[in-house]
Design a protein around this motif. Structure first.
Motif, PDB file in Angstrom:
ATOM      1  N   ASP A  30      33.648 -37.167  35.127  1.00 49.37           N
ATOM      2  CA  ASP A  30      33.751 -38.265  36.098  1.00 49.37           C
ATOM      3  C   ASP A  30      33.042 -39.543  35.680  1.00 49.37           C
ATOM      4  O   ASP A  30      33.318 -40.601  36.211  1.00 49.37           O
ATOM      5  N   ALA A  31      32.135 -39.477  34.730  1.00 48.86           N
ATOM      6  CA  ALA A  31      31.414 -40.684  34.294  1.00 48.86           C
ATOM      7  C   ALA A  31      30.965 -40.502  32.853  1.00 48.86           C
ATOM      8  O   ALA A  31      30.670 -39.387  32.419  1.00 48.86           O
ATOM      9  N   PRO A  32      30.911 -41.583  32.101  1.00 52.87           N
ATOM     10  CA  PRO A  32      30.419 -41.464  30.717  1.00 52.87           C
ATOM     11  C   PRO A  32      28.955 -41.019  30.699  1.00 52.87           C
ATOM     12  O   PRO A  32      28.223 -41.261  31.646  1.00 52.87           O
ATOM     13  N   PHE A  33      28.573 -40.365  29.641  1.00 53.96           N
ATOM     14  CA  PHE A  33      27.175 -39.977  29.471  1.00 53.96           C
ATOM     15  C   PHE A  33      26.831 -40.088  27.995  1.00 53.96           C
ATOM     16  O   PHE A  33      27.711 -40.088  27.137  1.00 53.96           O
ATOM     17  N   PRO A  34      25.550 -40.213  27.670  1.00 55.94           N
ATOM     18  CA  PRO A  34      25.155 -40.464  26.288  1.00 55.94           C
ATOM     19  C   PRO A  34      25.227 -39.249  25.377  1.00 55.94           C
ATOM     20  O   PRO A  34      25.033 -39.362  24.177  1.00 55.94           O
ATOM     21  N   GLY A  35      25.491 -38.085  25.914  1.00 56.53           N
ATOM     22  CA  GLY A  35      25.515 -36.874  25.111  1.00 56.53           C
ATOM     23  C   GLY A  35      24.277 -36.035  25.367  1.00 56.53           C
ATOM     24  O   GLY A  35      23.295 -36.494  25.928  1.00 56.53           O
ATOM     25  N   ALA A  36      24.354 -34.801  24.973  1.00 57.88           N
ATOM     26  CA  ALA A  36      23.249 -33.863  25.177  1.00 57.88           C
ATOM     27  C   ALA A  36      22.201 -34.034  24.079  1.00 57.88           C
ATOM     28  O   ALA A  36      22.489 -34.561  23.007  1.00 57.88           O
ATOM     29  N   ASN A  37      21.013 -33.534  24.350  1.00 59.65           N
ATOM     30  CA  ASN A  37      19.971 -33.621  23.322  1.00 59.65           C
ATOM     31  C   ASN A  37      20.225 -32.566  22.244  1.00 59.65           C
ATOM     32  O   ASN A  37      20.895 -31.561  22.462  1.00 59.65           O
ATOM     33  N   ALA A  38      19.687 -32.834  21.087  1.00 59.76           N
ATOM     34  CA  ALA A  38      19.936 -31.996  19.908  1.00 59.76           C
ATOM     35  C   ALA A  38      19.486 -30.554  20.105  1.00 59.76           C
ATOM     36  O   ALA A  38      20.141 -29.626  19.627  1.00 59.76           O
ATOM     37  N   ASP A  50      32.894 -36.216  19.740  1.00 56.32           N
ATOM     38  CA  ASP A  50      33.251 -37.561  20.177  1.00 56.32           C
ATOM     39  C   ASP A  50      33.013 -37.676  21.675  1.00 56.32           C
ATOM     40  O   ASP A  50      33.124 -36.688  22.411  1.00 56.32           O
ATOM     41  N   ILE A  51      32.688 -38.860  22.117  1.00 55.67           N
ATOM     42  CA  ILE A  51      32.585 -39.197  23.535  1.00 55.67           C
ATOM     43  C   ILE A  51      33.295 -40.537  23.678  1.00 55.67           C
ATOM     44  O   ILE A  51      32.967 -41.482  22.956  1.00 55.67           O
ATOM     45  N   PHE A  52      34.295 -40.603  24.557  1.00 58.64           N
ATOM     46  CA  PHE A  52      35.063 -41.837  24.670  1.00 58.64           C
ATOM     47  C   PHE A  52      35.593 -42.017  26.088  1.00 58.64           C
ATOM     48  O   PHE A  52      35.539 -41.098  26.911  1.00 58.64           O
ATOM     49  N   GLU A  53      36.091 -43.213  26.363  1.00 60.43           N
ATOM     50  CA  GLU A  53      36.736 -43.528  27.633  1.00 60.43           C
ATOM     51  C   GLU A  53      38.185 -43.913  27.351  1.00 60.43           C
ATOM     52  O   GLU A  53      38.476 -44.549  26.337  1.00 60.43           O
ATOM     53  N   HIS A  54      39.064 -43.491  28.263  1.00 66.57           N
ATOM     54  CA  HIS A  54      40.479 -43.814  28.133  1.00 66.57           C
ATOM     55  C   HIS A  54      41.116 -43.839  29.517  1.00 66.57           C
ATOM     56  O   HIS A  54      40.932 -42.896  30.292  1.00 66.57           O
ATOM     57  N   ALA A  55      41.804 -44.909  29.813  1.00 68.57           N
ATOM     58  CA  ALA A  55      42.531 -45.059  31.076  1.00 68.57           C
ATOM     59  C   ALA A  55      41.630 -44.796  32.283  1.00 68.57           C
ATOM     60  O   ALA A  55      42.020 -44.108  33.229  1.00 68.57           O
ATOM     61  N   GLY A  56      40.415 -45.294  32.240  1.00 67.57           N
ATOM     62  CA  GLY A  56      39.497 -45.169  33.358  1.00 67.57           C
ATOM     63  C   GLY A  56      38.786 -43.829  33.480  1.00 67.57           C
ATOM     64  O   GLY A  56      38.056 -43.603  34.437  1.00 67.57           O
ATOM     65  N   ALA A  57      38.986 -42.949  32.535  1.00 68.70           N
ATOM     66  CA  ALA A  57      38.325 -41.641  32.566  1.00 68.70           C
ATOM     67  C   ALA A  57      37.418 -41.503  31.343  1.00 68.70           C
ATOM     68  O   ALA A  57      37.659 -42.110  30.303  1.00 68.70           O
ATOM     69  N   ALA A  58      36.374 -40.706  31.486  1.00 67.20           N
ATOM     70  CA  ALA A  58      35.456 -40.426  30.382  1.00 67.20           C
ATOM     71  C   ALA A  58      35.790 -39.046  29.819  1.00 67.20           C
ATOM     72  O   ALA A  58      36.193 -38.139  30.563  1.00 67.20           O
TER      73      ALA A  58
END
Length: 118
Positions: A30-38, A50-58
């Protein structure tokens, strides 16, 4: 082959076999996030590709041994994916990674997800 190189060959074969057994998943969140910790990623044997946004979705693209690891990943992050998709090709393969995002998305297939919102 020398005695020292034989164990190295065995270890390399095991690493290749374990890497080949991992699956790649794409989750719509539902929302972008920076990623999990190592440390979390290492303990869950997950790789964020990869983490990306497309067409209003994360979206987050991850590689995991199986869907149970994916569920544990989202549980640990306190995230509930809206949808979980499996990747039918390698997200980072030269042929697929060179395509625009719109042409990569058809390689995704929905998978059952009892912990997703949809």
């Amino acid at each position: 082959m020398t005695r020292l190189s034989f164990p190295a060959v065995i270890a390399a074969a095991c690493l290749v076999a374990s890497a080949a057994s991992a699956e790649q998943y794409v989750a719509r969140i539902d929302a972008p996030f920076p990623g999990a910790n190592a440390r979390l990623l290492e303990s869950l044997k997950i790789v964020e590709l990869d983490i990306f946004e497309h067409a209003g979705a994360a979206y987050v693209v991850i590689e995991a041994p199986d869907e149970g690891y994916v569920e544990a990943y989202f549980f640990a992050l306190h995230l509930t994916p809206e949808e979980l998709l499996m990747l039918q090709a390698d997200w980072n393969a030269p042929g697929l990674s060179g395509l625009p995002l719109e042409q990569r998305l058809p390689f995704l297939t929905p998978t059952g997800c009892g912990y997703c919102t949809s």
